[in-house]
Design an enzyme around this catalytic site. Sequence first.
Site, PDB file in Angstrom:
ATOM      1  N   ASP A   1       0.783  -1.237   0.000  1.00 32.87           N
ATOM      2  CA  ASP A   1       0.000   0.000   0.000  1.00 32.87           C
ATOM      3  C   ASP A   1       0.815   1.288   0.000  1.00 32.87           C
ATOM      4  O   ASP A   1       0.252   2.368   0.166  1.00 32.87           O
ATOM      5  CB  ASP A   1      -0.958   0.019   1.189  1.00 32.87           C
ATOM      6  CG  ASP A   1      -0.238  -0.009   2.527  1.00 32.87           C
ATOM      7  OD1 ASP A   1       0.954  -0.361   2.552  1.00 32.87           O
ATOM      8  OD2 ASP A   1      -0.875   0.326   3.546  1.00 32.87           O
ATOM      9  N   GLU A   2       2.117   1.210  -0.186  1.00 34.81           N
ATOM     10  CA  GLU A   2       2.889   2.454  -0.261  1.00 34.81           C
ATOM     11  C   GLU A   2       4.142   2.270  -1.099  1.00 34.81           C
ATOM     12  O   GLU A   2       4.672   1.166  -1.230  1.00 34.81           O
ATOM     13  CB  GLU A   2       3.253   2.953   1.146  1.00 34.81           C
ATOM     14  CG  GLU A   2       4.172   2.060   1.926  1.00 34.81           C
ATOM     15  CD  GLU A   2       4.613   2.689   3.247  1.00 34.81           C
ATOM     16  OE1 GLU A   2       4.976   3.888   3.262  1.00 34.81           O
ATOM     17  OE2 GLU A   2       4.618   1.973   4.260  1.00 34.81           O
TER      18      GLU A   2
END
Length: 369
Positions: A109-110
């Site tokens: 997610d990043e």
Amino acid sequence: MSDQPLPIRKIIHVDMDAFFASVEQRDHPDLRGKPVAVGGSSRRGVVAAASYEARVFGVRSAMPSVTAARRCPDLIFVKSRFDVYREVSGQIREIFSRYTDAIEPLSLDEAYLDVTEDKLGLGSAIRIAKAIRAAIQEETGLTASAGVSYNKFIAKLASDQNKPDGLCVILPDQGPNFVASLPVKRFHGVGPKTNEKMARLGIQTGADLRAKDVAWLSVHFGSWGEGLYRMARGIDDRPVRSSRVRKSLGAERTYSDDKWTEADLREALDGIVAIVWDRIAERQVRGRTVTLKVKFADFRQITRAQSLERAVADREEFSAIGHGLLGDVMPVENGVRLLGLTLGSLEQEGEKNSQDLPPAQRQASFAFE
């Protein structure tokens, strides 16, 4: 080699907002606006992610599920669906690739993006960040926050500044003062224990840290002293690495009921093998060392490992080695509450980073604004 300093990088850190929980709320409209925790609700369960509605009550990832339920009585637990999260992460990664080839994923997610080379000619790092966030929302139905700055350290701090669904830009001349204004607990690497130590030493903010010279910091923080000195001044020369080779890849599972029999343990290990090998195949890595982790009901933990002179050939060999290691600890005298399997000594071909770009591609002159 020229002694001229390299031009300032344009770095974006993109961080999805409550990613796992947001995917569940997207796919299950009845969960929207409600406190949601992804993870098991059993007494041994752990929260993998929490929606923003749950975070209001102090529910956080890695928190025991019983603690989370106590803090938020209306908390809704949903089972994790990592196959779906990986699929959505792949969509997001594809969006990143439209704007830059220098992508350093940190997790599903990043990621860091180096947009110094203006691939689409948008003319501004801010425009690129806005375009990426808009594309993510349009194509996945999810929101992302982004930080735009001249290095990785500040870009990551900035992405957390206006969450959720926010954008924060820190220009080069703003970096030192921005860092000075923040509590040191926001800095990467400053965990609870380090934060407590800094507080005892009178360091609460980046400004307090910047007031200390490198010799003083080295006395109190050892080899990290120089890093803290640079951090407090907004200095970070780390490049965005397009391919981050991890030392190991693995998975582990904690079971609500202890496993005693060899049949149950081997069945459980087969499930872990499948998870780990999917991750290995996705990242296109290979490794030589297989490590088995076993935690017993009394919390005693052991590991067993086997290393080859060459890379593990395939899933079948990986599984066979894992099962061989499990056989070495059978029969078990106590129930097993956790099993884990890891492939280590990883290698990957074709690693590149943003410093490897040809000089012409590094001399981008477009502005942040």
